[in-house]
Design a protein around this motif. Structure first.
Motif, short mmCIF file in Angstrom:
data_model
loop_
_atom_site.label_atom_id
_atom_site.label_comp_id
_atom_site.label_asym_id
_atom_site.label_seq_id
_atom_site.Cartn_x
_atom_site.Cartn_y
_atom_site.Cartn_z
N UNK A 1 37.06 48.53 37.39
CA UNK A 1 37.69 48.62 38.70
C UNK A 1 37.41 47.37 39.52
N UNK A 2 38.24 47.16 40.53
CA UNK A 2 38.05 46.05 41.47
C UNK A 2 38.60 46.48 42.82
N UNK B 1 38.00 39.86 47.83
CA UNK B 1 37.63 40.70 46.69
C UNK B 1 36.15 41.06 46.85
N UNK B 2 35.87 42.33 47.05
CA UNK B 2 34.50 42.74 47.38
C UNK B 2 33.78 43.42 46.23
N UNK B 3 34.53 43.83 45.20
CA UNK B 3 33.88 44.58 44.13
C UNK B 3 34.59 44.33 42.81
N UNK B 4 33.79 44.32 41.73
CA UNK B 4 34.30 44.23 40.36
C UNK B 4 33.28 44.94 39.48
N UNK C 1 44.52 40.46 39.73
CA UNK C 1 44.85 41.25 38.56
C UNK C 1 43.59 41.72 37.86
N UNK C 2 43.57 43.01 37.51
CA UNK C 2 42.53 43.56 36.66
C UNK C 2 43.18 43.80 35.31
N UNK D 1 39.03 41.93 32.52
CA UNK D 1 39.02 40.58 33.09
C UNK D 1 39.64 40.60 34.49
N UNK D 2 39.01 39.87 35.42
CA UNK D 2 39.50 39.75 36.79
C UNK D 2 40.17 38.39 36.92
#
Length: 248
Positions: A32-33, A42-45, A140-141, A146-147
């Motif tokens: 998830x992202x 972008x705060x999370x991956x 894109x996730x 891969x981010x």
């Protein structure tokens, strides 16, 4: 009897901290992202085990216009400090919108989790940087986790006047202890020494800008036995510095 669907939602627009709009991306294997519309931040991956890959400051408030340390911040129309523009530009302190007409994905793509954001200048922005533009960012996730960030900047000046700019993806990784960086063996400018051109490694505090970074850079976190691989397309520069958060 009421049935509950367990179908995965690849893209969800919802409320985040302090009621700010954010987009949550999910892929089939559980990665998830999260990206906030404020600053296109972008705060999370996270991987399929729910482990977070980005550093996020405990002092982050998510209250505009205050800045936050963590994740990936968008620096535009400049990264360094030049003229009247503030350090790292103004894009990270603006509300972006969902792009109503995003470019289509290739027909062969299996990606479902992506979002397109767009930033256009306000009157305030034009007063300090008199250029009309459209900044489109795709987050894109990809299948497998891969981010991918893709940026496109378009000149929409009515007089056709060209302009120059710089931008950066300002990444924060939660590394501590023994860390090794591979791929940045080129010459660099030392911000702490008035942009003196140097080569090699230093053991002291660093704030470096590497010129013409390679297509792939790897950060090896030996304490966690983890590797962050960063890939780029195009002749980009890279920066290396440190942010240390102290307990209060």
């Amino acid at each position: 009897m009421m049935s509950v669907s367990s179908e995965l939602i690849p893209v969800e627009v919802c409320k985040g901290i302090n009621g700010l709009d954010k987009v949550v991306l999910r892929e089939d294997r559980g990665w998830s992202a999260e990206v906030y519309l404020f600053g296109a931040h972008v705060t999370s991956w996270k991987n399929k085990h729910g482990e977070e890959f980005f550093f996020s400051s405990r002092k982050a408030t998510f209250e505009p216009p205050l800045r936050t340390h963590g994740g990936i911040r968008i620096c535009f129309p400049q990264f360094e400090k030049h003229g009247s523009l503030q350090l790292h530009g103004f894009a990270r302190r603006r509300f972006w919108t969902l792009d109503p007409n995003p470019p289509p994905l290739p027909e062969t793509s299996h990606t479902k989790a992506f979002v397109d954001l767009i930033l256009k200048p306000s009157g305030q922005d034009l007063n300090i940087w008199p250029h009309s533009f459209e900044f489109r960012l795709r987050v894109t996730l990809a299948p497998g986790g891969d981010l991918i960030l893709t940026s496109r900047v378009r000149n929409v000046n009515t007089d056709g006047k060209p302009f120059s700019f710089s931008f950066a993806y300002h990444l924060y990784f939660p590394v501590i202890g023994e860390v090794q960086i591979e791929g940045l063996e080129t010459d660099y400018l030392d911000e702490l020494k008035n942009k003196e051109s140097l080569t090699g490694d230093e053991e002291s505090e660093v704030d470096k800008i590497y010129l013409s970074s390679p297509a792939k850079t790897a950060i090896l976190d030996h304490s966690k036995r983890q590797i962050y691989a960063i890939r780029n397309d195009g002749p980009l520069d890279a920066g290396e510095n440190g942010f240390i958060e102290e307990d209060t």
